[in-house]
Design a protein around this motif. Structure first.
Motif, mmCIF file in Angstrom:
data_model
loop_
_atom_site.group_PDB
_atom_site.id
_atom_site.type_symbol
_atom_site.label_atom_id
_atom_site.label_comp_id
_atom_site.label_asym_id
_atom_site.label_seq_id
_atom_site.Cartn_x
_atom_site.Cartn_y
_atom_site.Cartn_z
ATOM 1 N N VAL A 143 -28.794 31.079 -49.583
ATOM 2 C CA VAL A 143 -27.348 30.835 -49.499
ATOM 3 C C VAL A 143 -26.882 30.877 -48.055
ATOM 4 O O VAL A 143 -26.102 30.024 -47.609
ATOM 5 C CB VAL A 143 -26.577 31.856 -50.366
ATOM 6 N N LEU A 144 -27.355 31.847 -47.295
ATOM 7 C CA LEU A 144 -26.989 31.967 -45.890
ATOM 8 C C LEU A 144 -27.431 30.739 -45.096
ATOM 9 O O LEU A 144 -26.661 30.190 -44.298
ATOM 10 C CB LEU A 144 -27.607 33.232 -45.285
ATOM 11 N N ALA A 145 -28.641 30.282 -45.334
ATOM 12 C CA ALA A 145 -29.149 29.097 -44.632
ATOM 13 C C ALA A 145 -28.315 27.868 -44.983
ATOM 14 O O ALA A 145 -27.987 27.058 -44.103
ATOM 15 C CB ALA A 145 -30.614 28.862 -44.987
ATOM 16 N N PHE A 146 -27.943 27.720 -46.235
ATOM 17 C CA PHE A 146 -27.129 26.574 -46.652
ATOM 18 C C PHE A 146 -25.750 26.606 -46.002
ATOM 19 O O PHE A 146 -25.264 25.593 -45.506
ATOM 20 C CB PHE A 146 -26.995 26.545 -48.178
ATOM 21 N N VAL A 147 -25.115 27.766 -45.972
ATOM 22 C CA VAL A 147 -23.780 27.886 -45.372
ATOM 23 C C VAL A 147 -23.842 27.604 -43.868
ATOM 24 O O VAL A 147 -23.000 26.869 -43.329
ATOM 25 C CB VAL A 147 -23.183 29.288 -45.654
ATOM 26 N N LEU A 148 -24.822 28.163 -43.190
ATOM 27 C CA LEU A 148 -24.943 27.929 -41.744
ATOM 28 C C LEU A 148 -25.240 26.468 -41.440
ATOM 29 O O LEU A 148 -24.700 25.912 -40.482
ATOM 30 C CB LEU A 148 -26.031 28.822 -41.144
ATOM 31 N N LEU A 149 -26.055 25.830 -42.260
ATOM 32 C CA LEU A 149 -26.336 24.415 -42.065
ATOM 33 C C LEU A 149 -25.087 23.578 -42.305
ATOM 34 O O LEU A 149 -24.808 22.643 -41.556
ATOM 35 C CB LEU A 149 -27.468 23.962 -42.990
ATOM 36 N N ALA A 150 -24.305 23.919 -43.319
ATOM 37 C CA ALA A 150 -23.069 23.187 -43.597
ATOM 38 C C ALA A 150 -22.078 23.307 -42.442
ATOM 39 O O ALA A 150 -21.433 22.321 -42.057
ATOM 40 C CB ALA A 150 -22.441 23.692 -44.896
ATOM 41 N N VAL A 151 -21.961 24.488 -41.866
ATOM 42 C CA VAL A 151 -21.065 24.690 -40.722
ATOM 43 C C VAL A 151 -21.516 23.843 -39.537
ATOM 44 O O VAL A 151 -20.706 23.187 -38.872
ATOM 45 C CB VAL A 151 -20.998 26.191 -40.340
ATOM 46 N N LYS A 152 -22.816 23.838 -39.277
ATOM 47 C CA LYS A 152 -23.334 23.069 -38.143
ATOM 48 C C LYS A 152 -23.172 21.569 -38.355
ATOM 49 O O LYS A 152 -22.822 20.842 -37.415
ATOM 50 C CB LYS A 152 -24.793 23.416 -37.895
ATOM 51 N N ILE A 153 -23.414 21.093 -39.556
ATOM 52 C CA ILE A 153 -23.247 19.660 -39.829
ATOM 53 C C ILE A 153 -21.784 19.265 -39.686
ATOM 54 O O ILE A 153 -21.458 18.226 -39.105
ATOM 55 C CB ILE A 153 -23.796 19.305 -41.221
ATOM 56 N N TYR A 154 -20.879 20.095 -40.202
ATOM 57 C CA TYR A 154 -19.453 19.796 -40.080
ATOM 58 C C TYR A 154 -19.022 19.741 -38.611
ATOM 59 O O TYR A 154 -18.297 18.838 -38.198
ATOM 60 C CB TYR A 154 -18.635 20.843 -40.842
ATOM 61 N N ALA A 155 -19.488 20.690 -37.820
ATOM 62 C CA ALA A 155 -19.140 20.706 -36.400
ATOM 63 C C ALA A 155 -19.725 19.487 -35.689
ATOM 64 O O ALA A 155 -19.058 18.862 -34.853
ATOM 65 C CB ALA A 155 -19.643 21.994 -35.748
ATOM 66 N N PHE A 156 -20.955 19.113 -36.018
ATOM 67 C CA PHE A 156 -21.591 17.959 -35.392
ATOM 68 C C PHE A 156 -20.844 16.668 -35.723
ATOM 69 O O PHE A 156 -20.536 15.871 -34.831
ATOM 70 C CB PHE A 156 -23.054 17.867 -35.834
ATOM 71 N N VAL A 157 -20.534 16.469 -36.988
ATOM 72 C CA VAL A 157 -19.805 15.259 -37.389
ATOM 73 C C VAL A 157 -18.411 15.243 -36.762
ATOM 74 O O VAL A 157 -17.936 14.204 -36.300
ATOM 75 C CB VAL A 157 -19.734 15.152 -38.930
ATOM 76 N N SER A 158 -17.768 16.383 -36.697
ATOM 77 C CA SER A 158 -16.451 16.473 -36.071
ATOM 78 C C SER A 158 -16.521 16.135 -34.587
ATOM 79 O O SER A 158 -15.616 15.489 -34.055
ATOM 80 C CB SER A 158 -15.890 17.881 -36.257
ATOM 81 N N SER A 159 -17.592 16.545 -33.929
ATOM 82 C CA SER A 159 -17.716 16.250 -32.497
ATOM 83 C C SER A 159 -17.868 14.754 -32.245
ATOM 84 O O SER A 159 -17.515 14.267 -31.174
ATOM 85 C CB SER A 159 -18.896 17.006 -31.888
ATOM 86 N N LEU A 160 -18.381 14.036 -33.200
ATOM 87 C CA LEU A 160 -18.539 12.590 -33.055
ATOM 88 C C LEU A 160 -17.227 11.835 -33.238
ATOM 89 O O LEU A 160 -17.100 10.704 -32.779
ATOM 90 C CB LEU A 160 -19.570 12.064 -34.063
#
Length: 96
Positions: free
Chosen positions: A14-31
């Motif tokens: 669960v922790l890995a999934f949440v951290l990955l979701a946060v990173k993907i959201y930040a990456f897409v937002s940066s684009l």
């Protein structure tokens, strides 16, 4: 009967999934923001943020077995800094 090991494995998943979701959201937002928005907000450049956040996503996917490793924590902090500081500063520029 529930043993501690399976509970720990579930927590890490669960922790890995949440951290990955946060990173993907930040990456897409940066684009989504233009390079000029980063400069106008006085933040690091767009290529710097996109590379940093993209590298965090890639490393977490490759090192998925350790969600609390030092590299994962560093890139998670970078994603949180982007979401808490950089993104709101640039979003404020759009509204004006």
């Amino acid at each position: 009967m529930l043993d501690v090991y399976s509970l720990e494995i579930g927590f890490y998943a669960v922790l890995a999934f949440v951290l990955l979701a946060v990173k993907i959201y930040a990456f897409v937002s940066s684009l989504t923001f233009s390079a000029g928005s980063y400069e106008a907000a006085g933040k690091l450049t767009k290529p710097t943020w996109t590379i940093l956040l993209g590298l965090g996503v890639v490393l977490q996917v490759l090192l998925l077995n350790n969600p609390i490793g030092i590299l994962n924590l560093i890139f998670t902090i970078a994603a949180i800094v982007y979401l808490v500081d950089v993104r709101p500063a640039m979003a404020g520029l759009r509204r004006r």
